[in-house]
Design an enzyme around this catalytic site. Structure first.
Site, PDB file in Angstrom:
ATOM      1  NE  ARG A  36      -2.494   1.176   3.539  1.00 56.83           N
ATOM      2  CZ  ARG A  36      -3.233   1.063   4.652  1.00 56.83           C
ATOM      3  NH1 ARG A  36      -4.527   0.810   4.561  1.00 56.83           N
ATOM      4  NH2 ARG A  36      -2.689   1.202   5.845  1.00 56.83           N
ATOM      5  CE  LYS A  87      -1.779   4.826   6.991  1.00 58.97           C
ATOM      6  NZ  LYS A  87      -2.789   5.572   7.730  1.00 58.97           N
ATOM      7  CD  GLU A 110     -11.583   7.058   5.995  1.00 55.45           C
ATOM      8  OE1 GLU A 110     -11.054   5.951   6.058  1.00 55.45           O
ATOM      9  OE2 GLU A 110     -11.096   7.998   5.339  1.00 55.45           O
TER      10      GLU A 110
HETATM   11  N1  PLP Z   1      -8.913   5.290   7.562  1.00 55.51           N
HETATM   12  C1  PLP Z   1      -7.963   6.209   7.840  1.00 55.51           C
HETATM   13  C2  PLP Z   1      -8.189   7.616   7.467  1.00 55.51           C
HETATM   14  C3  PLP Z   1      -6.770   5.816   8.465  1.00 55.51           C
HETATM   15  O1  PLP Z   1      -5.834   6.718   8.736  1.00 55.51           O
HETATM   16  C4  PLP Z   1      -6.618   4.452   8.834  1.00 55.51           C
HETATM   17  C5  PLP Z   1      -5.420   4.014   9.534  1.00 55.51           C
HETATM   18  O2  PLP Z   1      -4.366   3.974   9.057  1.00 55.51           O
HETATM   19  C6  PLP Z   1      -7.618   3.541   8.517  1.00 55.51           C
HETATM   20  C7  PLP Z   1      -8.749   3.991   7.884  1.00 55.51           C
HETATM   21  C8  PLP Z   1      -7.463   2.089   8.833  1.00 55.51           C
HETATM   22  O3  PLP Z   1      -6.540   1.479   7.964  1.00 55.51           O
HETATM   23  P1  PLP Z   1      -5.635   0.248   8.423  1.00 55.51           P
HETATM   24  O4  PLP Z   1      -6.567  -0.786   8.931  1.00 55.51           O
HETATM   25  O5  PLP Z   1      -4.924  -0.177   7.195  1.00 55.51           O
HETATM   26  O6  PLP Z   1      -4.724   0.756   9.469  1.00 55.51           O
END
Ligand code: PLP
Length: 291
Positions: free
Chosen positions: A50, A149, A182
């Site tokens: 990712r 991200k 989210e």
């Molecule tokens: N949504 C956002 C905005 C995030 O920053 C994160 C965490 O990193 C997540 C969702 C959850 O993603 P993950 O399960 O890959 O950590």
């Protein structure tokens, strides 16, 4: 503490980057958060992939291969002798000049920090979290794709500020159309009246969480019906159960949204089952740090 910085391991005091780094000046870069459970890095390959996908989208050249970055991550945890930890990997555009132009940044900066993180007090994992919706909307995928991200987390920070100003530890974000997307740093799930597990699809504008994907797999294995579908605040208010997922948050039950009690006001059976399954799975799966 030993921190990886551009191929070297340095102490916390020594690990410093330039004030001309565009990660600092503009939030130009990408990052990952990864967990170590029981001496194993959970979903290391997926997190590295990712990170490279995020970098690919913003045309950022990571000066390591995926294998090299994975090896550096393992070595960082090893040097810090950690069994359970949280890893922050940051790749910024690197030092440039005061202008925006990323082409002036000749080499990306790579940082790996392995430490601890605790987002919520332990008792909230047992009792559940009270959350709220906020007025800050999710940034549109047409302007800044939430699947990247990126180091630009200002929108998420505004969500967090809004939540904490009114005494909530976490918030739910809606997109421009009013669909639930989210949390400030987590994905969201609900269980509806039919006992189906619902989570927003990635095209609505979410970070496609690695914890979310794991929970979807575990839920299917448990025989649950799972749908990635858009839902609104009303669906959330009348849900039987709700929980959030994320690398830092792990799985945390939600028992109230905007003062509306969710289900019976305590963590429901589906949430508890998935929390259990996730806990077991996370301790066994993963790349061993100490082979
Ligand atoms: N949504 C956002 C905005 C995030 O920053 C994160 C965490 O990193 C997540 C969702 C959850 O993603 P993950 O399960 O890959 O950590």
């Amino acid at each position: 503490m030993q921190i990886y910085l551009d191929g070297q391991f340095l102490s916390r005091e020594e690990a410093k980057i330039s004030v001309f780094d565009h990660g600092f000046l503009y939030g130009d870069g990408v990052f990952e958060g990864t967990r170590v459970y029981n001496g194993r890095i959970f979903k290391l390959k997926e997190h590295v992939a990712r990170l490279f996908e995020s970098a690919h989208h913003i045309l950022l050249q990571i000066p390591l291969t995926e294998e090299e970055l994975a090896a550096a991550t393992l070595e960082t945890v090893r040097r810090n002798k950690l069994q359970d930890a949280y890893i922050r990997t940051v790749v910024s555009r690197g030092p440039g000049d005061l202008g925006l132009d990323p082409q002036k940044c000749s080499l990306a900066t790579v940082v790996i920090i392995a430490d601890k993180i605790s987002l919520f007090p332990q008792e909230l994992y047992e009792k559940g979290l009270k959350i709220m919706t906020v007025t800050t909307r999710q940034r549109s995928a047409n302007t800044q794709e939430p699947r990247i991200k990126s180091l630009n987390y200002l929108n998420n920070i505004l969500v967090k500020i809004e939540a904490s100003q009114t005494g909530s530890m976490e918030a739910v974000v809606l997109n421009d159309q009013g669909f639930v997307v989210e949390g400030s740093g987590s994905n969201i799930f609900i269980v509806n009246k039919k006992g189906e597990l619902l989570t927003p699809p990635s095209y609505l504008g979410i970070l496609e969480g690695i914890t979310r994907n794991t929970v979807l797999e575990l839920a299917r294995e448990e025989g649950l019906t799972v749908h990635k579908v858009p839902f609104t605040r009303h669906d959330l208010y009348i849900a039987q159960e709700c929980f959030l997922t994320g690398t830092a948050a792990e799985l945390i039950p939600v028992i109230s949204v905007d003062s509306r009690t969710i289900g019976k006001g305590s963590p429901g059976p589906v949430t508890k089952k998935l929390m259990d399954r996730f806990g077991q799975y996370a301790r066994q799966d993963g790349t061993p740090v100490y082979p």
